[in-house]
Enzyme design. Structure first.
Site, PDB file in Angstrom:
ATOM      1  N   GLU A  74      24.849  53.553   9.135  1.00  0.00           N
ATOM      2  CA  GLU A  74      23.587  52.948   8.720  1.00  0.00           C
ATOM      3  C   GLU A  74      22.975  53.676   7.522  1.00  0.00           C
ATOM      4  O   GLU A  74      22.536  53.051   6.552  1.00  0.00           O
ATOM      5  CB  GLU A  74      22.607  52.938   9.895  1.00  0.00           C
ATOM      6  CG  GLU A  74      21.201  52.471   9.556  1.00  0.00           C
ATOM      7  CD  GLU A  74      21.123  51.018   9.129  1.00  0.00           C
ATOM      8  OE1 GLU A  74      20.062  50.626   8.602  1.00  0.00           O
ATOM      9  OE2 GLU A  74      22.100  50.273   9.299  1.00  0.00           O
ATOM     10  N   HIS A  77      24.791  53.172   4.168  1.00  0.00           N
ATOM     11  CA  HIS A  77      24.409  51.863   3.629  1.00  0.00           C
ATOM     12  C   HIS A  77      23.039  51.939   2.969  1.00  0.00           C
ATOM     13  O   HIS A  77      22.835  51.402   1.865  1.00  0.00           O
ATOM     14  CB  HIS A  77      24.393  50.827   4.767  1.00  0.00           C
ATOM     15  CG  HIS A  77      23.919  49.478   4.344  1.00  0.00           C
ATOM     16  ND1 HIS A  77      22.898  48.818   5.003  1.00  0.00           N
ATOM     17  CD2 HIS A  77      24.297  48.664   3.328  1.00  0.00           C
ATOM     18  CE1 HIS A  77      22.679  47.655   4.407  1.00  0.00           C
ATOM     19  NE2 HIS A  77      23.502  47.540   3.394  1.00  0.00           N
ATOM     20  N   HIS A 304      36.776  39.456   5.291  1.00  0.00           N
ATOM     21  CA  HIS A 304      36.269  38.079   5.289  1.00  0.00           C
ATOM     22  C   HIS A 304      34.901  38.027   4.615  1.00  0.00           C
ATOM     23  O   HIS A 304      34.595  37.073   3.883  1.00  0.00           O
ATOM     24  CB  HIS A 304      36.181  37.573   6.724  1.00  0.00           C
ATOM     25  CG  HIS A 304      35.922  36.100   6.842  1.00  0.00           C
ATOM     26  ND1 HIS A 304      36.659  35.145   6.181  1.00  0.00           N
ATOM     27  CD2 HIS A 304      34.990  35.410   7.557  1.00  0.00           C
ATOM     28  CE1 HIS A 304      36.204  33.939   6.474  1.00  0.00           C
ATOM     29  NE2 HIS A 304      35.185  34.076   7.298  1.00  0.00           N
TER      30      HIS A 304
END
Length: 345
Positions: A74, A77, A304
């Site tokens: 976290e 990021h 993806h």
């Protein structure tokens, strides 16, 4: 020749891509609440590592025991997102200083800065509202929007693409395909935020049926109340199946639309754009199928997300290429020619 600010815009675009992928990795490793507060972590600038700091952290947040790995997912990021925000701020300042130059965009850098400020708020609410799906999906869309606008700014500053005279119908189709892809990304975000990616584990059917039991009312109940911790999801199987199947149907519609666009681009002698679009589409469809067949492996799931970003950027490129404005000198030349024609008439 590149315009001033091109390299910084390109760097910001690449950094935004990293932030999007880190966000996907954080979400897919269930680390969205790795730090229960914002912008720090348990009240610290970084993840508490020592036993003393971890004791303080757990005293502050007794309902959220420290998980060091998830905390670092976290925080990394957040660090990258913060760095991106500073770069975009610098770009906005640069744009304001160069506002007298007709070749330099002003509104777009300022719009990106405003979006990043909103995105920071969504990042905070993602944590404080405990992964409420509406906020998580909006935060994901904000990340993709930031990446797309930075790519658009980079294209505008590249100074390489010549204007094209193409039919309005082709431009309209490209714009419609861009909107379809954005809608499909939103559906993908809703799938992820409601943990519906493995609601169907077979292809092309779902639970062995072409139209399984589904609850669209609960699956798309956008006014669900705020309160519970949404980590792991709160919906039942039928609701998650409805979300998953909607994403599949959306993928089919997007595929058909993009195949049509690629064919039209090829017919307009834009074979490279058509080929790039087909490549991005094929990779993304393959990754989506792999997610179902192999039950959402982490690397494939992150890829993806990257494929969705690549497909979106390809559509941004296609639309820009079809609508690229003429350079300032060309515009002036064309304007002078028109005036001469009018005087001759």
């Amino acid at each position: 020749m590149h315009k001033p600010g091109y390299r910084l815009a390109l760097f910001a675009t690449l950094l935004a891509a990293v932030v999007v992928l880190l966000g996907a990795y954080t979400r897919l490793t269930h680390a969205g609440l790795g730090c229960p507060d914002w912008p720090g972590c348990y009240g610290f600038l970084g993840v508490p590592m020592s036993e003393h700091k971890q004791a303080i952290a757990e005293a502050r947040f007794p309902e959220a025991p420290v998980e060091v790995a998830k905390g670092w997912y976290e925080m990394i990021h957040r660090y990258f997102a913060g760095a991106l925000g500073l770069v975009i701020l610098g770009m906005a300042v640069q744009a304001v200083r160069g506002r007298g130059d007709a070749t330099q965009p002003l509104k777009l850098p300022l719009a990106i800065l405003a979006l990043v400020i909103v995105q920071a708020a969504f990042g905070m609410w993602t944590v404080t509202l405990k992964l409420w799906p509406q906020i998580v999906t909006a935060h994901l869309l904000g990340g993709f929007a930031t990446l797309s606008l930075l790519a658009l700014l980079t294209l505008r500053l590249s100074g390489r693409l010549a204007p094209l005279q193409l039919p309005m119908r082709l431009r309209a189709l490209a714009a419609a395909c861009l909107l379809l892809v954005i809608g499909q990304i939103a559906l993908g975000g809703w799938v992820s935020s409601n943990y519906a990616a493995v609601a169907c584990v077979d292809l092309p059917t779902c639970h062995g049926e072409w139209w399984p039991a589904m609850d669209f009312g609960k699956g798309f109940h956008l006014t669900q109340h705020i309160g519970p911790n949404y980590l792991g999801g709160q919906l039942d199987s039928d609701a998650r199946t409805a979300i998953h199947m909607s994403h599949r149907i959306g993928a089919l519609l997007v595929t058909l639309a993009l195949l049509l666009l690629a064919w039209r681009l090829h017919a307009a002698k834009l074979s490279r754009l058509a080929g790039l679009l087909l490549l991005a589409l094929a990779v993304q469809v393959g990754l989506g199928i792999s997610n179902v067949i192999f039950h959402l492996p982490l690397l494939v799931a992150v890829a993806h997300n990257a494929g969705g970003a690549a497909l979106l950027l390809t559509l941004v490129l296609v639309n820009y290429r079809l609508r690229a404005p003429a350079p300032v000198k060309v515009q002036r030349t064309l304007g002078s020619a028109r005036r001469l024609q009018e005087q001759g008439a």
